[in-house]
Enzyme design. Sequence first.
Site, short mmCIF file in Angstrom:
data_model
loop_
_atom_site.label_atom_id
_atom_site.label_comp_id
_atom_site.label_asym_id
_atom_site.label_seq_id
_atom_site.Cartn_x
_atom_site.Cartn_y
_atom_site.Cartn_z
N GLY A 148 0.82 -1.20 0.00
CA GLY A 148 0.00 0.00 0.00
C GLY A 148 0.86 1.25 0.00
O GLY A 148 2.06 1.21 0.31
N CYS A 149 0.23 2.38 -0.34
CA CYS A 149 0.99 3.63 -0.48
C CYS A 149 1.51 4.13 0.87
O CYS A 149 2.71 4.38 1.03
CB CYS A 149 0.15 4.67 -1.18
SG CYS A 149 -1.54 4.83 -0.55
N PHE A 150 0.63 4.26 1.87
CA PHE A 150 1.08 4.65 3.21
C PHE A 150 2.11 3.64 3.74
O PHE A 150 3.11 4.00 4.36
CB PHE A 150 -0.09 4.66 4.19
CG PHE A 150 -0.84 5.97 4.27
CD1 PHE A 150 -0.19 7.14 4.59
CD2 PHE A 150 -2.21 6.00 4.07
CE1 PHE A 150 -0.88 8.34 4.70
CE2 PHE A 150 -2.91 7.19 4.18
CZ PHE A 150 -2.26 8.36 4.49
N ALA A 151 1.81 2.36 3.50
CA ALA A 151 2.69 1.30 4.03
C ALA A 151 4.08 1.40 3.42
O ALA A 151 5.08 1.10 4.08
CB ALA A 151 2.08 -0.07 3.75
N THR A 152 4.17 1.80 2.16
CA THR A 152 5.49 1.93 1.52
C THR A 152 6.30 3.03 2.18
O THR A 152 7.47 2.83 2.56
CB THR A 152 5.31 2.21 0.01
OG1 THR A 152 4.63 1.10 -0.58
CG2 THR A 152 6.65 2.41 -0.68
#
Length: 341
Positions: A148-152
């Site tokens: 995911g974007c936040f997770a990256t």
Amino acid sequence: MKVVVIGAAGYMGGELLRLVLQHPDVTEVTATSRSQAGKPIADVHPAMALLTDARFAAHAPADVARGKNVVFLALEHGESSQIMGALIDAGPGMIIDLAADFRIHDGRLHERYYGGHPAPELVHRFAYGLADIRGHELRGASAIAAPGCFATAAQLALHAIVDLPLAAPPAIFAVTGSSGAGQSLTATTHHPARAHNMFAYTGMGHRHEGEMLEQWRAWRHDPAAHARLICHSGPFVRGIHATLHAQLAEPWRDVNGHVARRFSHRPFVRVLDAPPQLTQVVGSNLALLHAMASDDGREVQVMCVIDNLIKGGGGQAVQAMNLALGLDECAGLAAPGVFPC
Ligand SMILES: NC(=O)c1ccc[n+]([C@@H]2O[C@H](COP(=O)([O-])OP(=O)(O)OC[C@H]3O[C@@H](n4cnc5c(N)ncnc54)[C@H](OP(=O)(O)O)[C@@H]3O)[C@@H](O)[C@H]2O)c1
């Protein structure tokens, strides 16, 4: 290479199309859409007019996947689980899912953040495609779950301090632009609610915290390790700005040098001498980081900026494809960002 993008009419699908249509090893691109089937791709994504005059194919995932080298899925959460069995049976060379369905292997973590999994028997087929950190493990993978974007952004900041002695679980405060929510209109995603506004939308227990925790625990060799992801919506369209804060058990001073050495061999991660700004990465596959320590060396902060749709989505997925296939890791991803934007 023959490539398919399923769900290509959305923001993520459009970004994937832009990247694969310019990839030097891609010779054929099929784009599917349920709502736009039969329409020229450039009618839906006008910026693609110089890249293709093809039309959207109908949404028939198994049919379009047969005989193809790589299939990207850019569907809403839960949709890929519904079609994954048939897609795997169709036998494409590789499947890369951009949704969250297959990112978390730990059943209890998945349950906590997403509820029960609709296709748990398929989860372990998927490698976690965190390309800048786990890229060496992707070689030969036939199924990849793109992070995911936040997770990256959060994991790049966490990985920067993974080997430092911590006194308490770190926290990552992150702000995303409105394109992170996709094209569908909701009360909190339309323009009047987003422009000139900022708000927390999941301070405790954002879904991306689950995949982040799974990786963090593995890196720390501690199944009870914790970290907190605190997510906000900001008044801009693209990008994520994340700031990690951690308390150290022992003082550490040259933290930026430490982080620079940690990522020195990774082409898309750059460690700056000053805090990075969001617009320095918009439009690119880069992640820019900077780390600093308090005067007594017992607190550290790590800033990370990425483009949510590229490093946090399609760019990382293409990078994972390159790594899995043994291609040049940077193939199709060298375009710089656009500034000012
Ligand atoms: N936006 C980001 O920054 C970002 C970053 C990383 C990952 N992702 C992930 O990428 C995925 C897509 O996100 P997005 O931002 O592109 O959302 P979006 O703009 O709302 O697009 C979603 C797409 O999914 C398709 N779709 C939805 N339900 C479908 C169904 N039942 N059958 C076939 N197609 C269906 C739609 O196309 P049709 O209805 O035309 O078929 C639409 O184009 C999500 O899982 C998201 O979590 C997004």
